[in-house]
Design an enzyme around this catalytic site. Structure first.
Site, PDB file in Angstrom:
ATOM      1  N   SER A 105      38.294 -36.736 -43.090  1.00  0.00           N
ATOM      2  CA  SER A 105      39.128 -36.834 -44.286  1.00  0.00           C
ATOM      3  C   SER A 105      40.609 -36.869 -43.937  1.00  0.00           C
ATOM      4  O   SER A 105      41.428 -37.147 -44.811  1.00  0.00           O
ATOM      5  CB  SER A 105      38.882 -35.610 -45.169  1.00  0.00           C
ATOM      6  N   HIS A 126      35.898 -43.759 -44.037  1.00  0.00           N
ATOM      7  CA  HIS A 126      36.028 -42.579 -44.907  1.00  0.00           C
ATOM      8  C   HIS A 126      35.336 -42.860 -46.238  1.00  0.00           C
ATOM      9  O   HIS A 126      35.849 -43.605 -47.079  1.00  0.00           O
ATOM     10  CB  HIS A 126      37.520 -42.262 -45.101  1.00  0.00           C
ATOM     11  N   GLU A 138      37.475 -46.011 -47.351  1.00  0.00           N
ATOM     12  CA  GLU A 138      38.827 -46.157 -46.797  1.00  0.00           C
ATOM     13  C   GLU A 138      38.624 -46.425 -45.307  1.00  0.00           C
ATOM     14  O   GLU A 138      38.087 -45.577 -44.595  1.00  0.00           O
ATOM     15  CB  GLU A 138      39.576 -44.831 -47.038  1.00  0.00           C
ATOM     16  N   ASN A 176      43.514 -38.632 -49.320  1.00  0.00           N
ATOM     17  CA  ASN A 176      43.715 -37.177 -49.318  1.00  0.00           C
ATOM     18  C   ASN A 176      45.178 -36.770 -49.243  1.00  0.00           C
ATOM     19  O   ASN A 176      45.533 -35.657 -49.630  1.00  0.00           O
ATOM     20  CB  ASN A 176      42.884 -36.535 -48.205  1.00  0.00           C
TER      21      ASN A 176
HETATM   22  N1  LIG Z   1      32.906 -33.153 -48.779  1.00  0.00           N
HETATM   23  C1  LIG Z   1      33.563 -34.245 -49.135  1.00  0.00           C
HETATM   24  O1  LIG Z   1      33.815 -34.490 -50.334  1.00  0.00           O
HETATM   25  C2  LIG Z   1      34.001 -35.240 -48.088  1.00  0.00           C
HETATM   26  C3  LIG Z   1      34.452 -36.501 -48.489  1.00  0.00           C
HETATM   27  C4  LIG Z   1      34.830 -37.425 -47.515  1.00  0.00           C
HETATM   28  C5  LIG Z   1      34.785 -37.074 -46.173  1.00  0.00           C
HETATM   29  N2  LIG Z   1      34.344 -35.821 -45.813  1.00  0.00           N
HETATM   30  C6  LIG Z   1      34.300 -35.492 -44.383  1.00  0.00           C
HETATM   31  O2  LIG Z   1      32.948 -35.552 -43.934  1.00  0.00           O
HETATM   32  C7  LIG Z   1      32.750 -34.578 -42.884  1.00  0.00           C
HETATM   33  C8  LIG Z   1      31.612 -33.661 -43.259  1.00  0.00           C
HETATM   34  O3  LIG Z   1      31.899 -33.042 -44.497  1.00  0.00           O
HETATM   35  P1  LIG Z   1      30.735 -32.368 -45.373  1.00  0.00           P
HETATM   36  O4  LIG Z   1      31.324 -32.022 -46.689  1.00  0.00           O
HETATM   37  O5  LIG Z   1      29.511 -33.205 -45.315  1.00  0.00           O
HETATM   38  O6  LIG Z   1      30.512 -31.026 -44.527  1.00  0.00           O
HETATM   39  P2  LIG Z   1      29.227 -30.065 -44.509  1.00  0.00           P
HETATM   40  O7  LIG Z   1      29.708 -28.748 -44.037  1.00  0.00           O
HETATM   41  O8  LIG Z   1      28.498 -30.145 -45.804  1.00  0.00           O
HETATM   42  O9  LIG Z   1      28.273 -30.736 -43.402  1.00  0.00           O
HETATM   43  C9  LIG Z   1      28.631 -30.814 -42.050  1.00  0.00           C
HETATM   44  C10 LIG Z   1      27.354 -30.901 -41.238  1.00  0.00           C
HETATM   45  O10 LIG Z   1      27.710 -31.111 -39.866  1.00  0.00           O
HETATM   46  C11 LIG Z   1      26.827 -30.352 -39.070  1.00  0.00           C
HETATM   47  N3  LIG Z   1      27.463 -30.141 -37.766  1.00  0.00           N
HETATM   48  C12 LIG Z   1      28.494 -29.312 -37.493  1.00  0.00           C
HETATM   49  N4  LIG Z   1      28.841 -29.447 -36.191  1.00  0.00           N
HETATM   50  C13 LIG Z   1      28.012 -30.375 -35.651  1.00  0.00           C
HETATM   51  C14 LIG Z   1      27.891 -30.974 -34.355  1.00  0.00           C
HETATM   52  N5  LIG Z   1      28.698 -30.627 -33.361  1.00  0.00           N
HETATM   53  N6  LIG Z   1      26.941 -31.920 -34.168  1.00  0.00           N
HETATM   54  C15 LIG Z   1      26.131 -32.291 -35.190  1.00  0.00           C
HETATM   55  N7  LIG Z   1      26.211 -31.781 -36.442  1.00  0.00           N
HETATM   56  C16 LIG Z   1      27.142 -30.834 -36.655  1.00  0.00           C
HETATM   57  C17 LIG Z   1      26.575 -29.080 -39.850  1.00  0.00           C
HETATM   58  O11 LIG Z   1      25.370 -28.463 -39.445  1.00  0.00           O
HETATM   59  C18 LIG Z   1      26.509 -29.608 -41.280  1.00  0.00           C
HETATM   60  O12 LIG Z   1      25.189 -29.951 -41.658  1.00  0.00           O
HETATM   61  C19 LIG Z   1      34.109 -33.880 -42.701  1.00  0.00           C
HETATM   62  O13 LIG Z   1      34.826 -34.511 -41.677  1.00  0.00           O
HETATM   63  C20 LIG Z   1      34.771 -34.097 -44.054  1.00  0.00           C
HETATM   64  O14 LIG Z   1      36.167 -34.031 -43.988  1.00  0.00           O
HETATM   65  C21 LIG Z   1      33.938 -34.906 -46.735  1.00  0.00           C
END
Ligand SMILES: NC(=O)c1ccc[n+]([C@@H]2O[C@H](COP(=O)([O-])OP(=O)(O)OC[C@H]3O[C@@H](n4cnc5c(N)ncnc54)[C@H](O)[C@@H]3O)[C@@H](O)[C@H]2O)c1
Length: 268
Positions: A105, A126, A138, A176
């Protein structure tokens, strides 16, 4: 995010492997996808045959599956070090032509590209939450992202039914950089006792026509993710206007991460 991304790719007839360091999370992700497809069938948005076809395109695996991937999309915790370590781990597994992408993000695509050892074939993809619903991807161009990688990324986004918008690498990119200061300000307003959470959200919904209020949106995004984005922008711009509100840090420290943990600014 990983399960939403895997879902839309499998729906576009592309063989998709989902993996996670935590097997319980992996199972939860696969179950969430299966139940969303069941709901699509139940509401007539796709046929049972379509859903079976989608399911056949999707499997669970490990990072060793990168050996046969054209594209690897990372969507792990919003912190630079674990993302860089993961790309370093993936580098010797994936063949040189494989494109690496991050769903980060806010974190620098140029820095992650450098860590991956293939900065020309590294890009930001993104996606937005919920991925199956929101049309935008994005596409973030790092300093060394090649024209070919960018063109392939745009074609990929369109092939999975999304609308790509290309932006340059800068903390928080466009989405963001604009959204998170608003969410952070709503959190400061709550902290200052200007109004309760429900009123802050109603003001933005009724007055600004936002589909959901900033505090409810923060809970949907995940408060740890919001904090991670603000920390990146605060550090990388060196500008205090991005400093995270102390109550955001306190909630994350207490494990109150929003919808995914059952409590954030609201209870779920
Ligand atoms: N939540 C949102 O609205 C959103 C929107 C766009 C982008 N993002 C981005 O997406 C990414 C994930 O966000 P999320 O909300 O899904 O987080 P989340 O915490 O729901 O999920 C993250 C997952 O990654 C796994 N994980 C952690 N370390 C790991 C590793 N080393 N190898 C493999 N798996 C691993 C965890 O077990 C977890 O299941 C982040 O970079 C976030 O900024 C999130």
């Amino acid at each position: 995010m990983g399960s939403g991304i895997a879902q839309v790719i499998a729906q576009a007839s592309i063989r998709t492997v989902l993996t996670d360091a935590d097997t319980a999370n992996l199972e939860r992700g696969l179950e969430a996808i299966a139940s969303r497809w069941e709901r699509q069938v139940a509401t007539g948005r796709c046929s049972a045959e379509d859903a079976a076809g989608f399911q056949a395109n999707l499997s669970s695996g490990t990072i060793a599956d990168a050996a046969s991937a054209d594209l690897v999309i990372e969507a792990i915790i919003e912190k630079p070090e674990p993302k860089s370590s993961l790309f370093k781990e993936l580098a010797p597994i994936a063949p040189p032509p494989t494109i690496f992408a991050s769903n980060t993000s806010s974190i620098s695509i140029s820095t992650l590209g450098h860590a991956s050892g293939r900065p020309e074939r590294f890009v930001g993809l993104h996606f937005f939450n919920p991925v199956p619903v929101l049309p935008l991807v994005e596409i973030v161009r790092g300093l060394e992202t090649s024209d070919l990688t960018l063109a392939a990324s745009k074609r990929f986004a369109e092939a999975i039914g999304k609308t790509p918008i290309v932006v340059n690498d800068s903390p928080g990119f466009v989405a963001n950089r604009v959204l998170l200061p608003m969410i952070n300000e709503a959190i400061f307003a709550l902290q200052d006792g200007v109004a309760p959470a429900t009123s802050i959200d109603e003001v933005m919904k009724l007055g600004m026509s936002h589909p959901m209020g900033p505090l409810a949106l923060a809970d949907l995004i995940g408060l740890d993710i919001c904090l991670g984005i603000l920390e990146t922008m605060h550090r990388d711009f060196g500008d205090d206007k991005y400093r995270p509100a102390p109550i955001l840090r306190r909630l994350v420290g207490a494990g109150k991460l929003g919808r995914k943990s059952g409590q954030g600014f609201y209870e779920y």
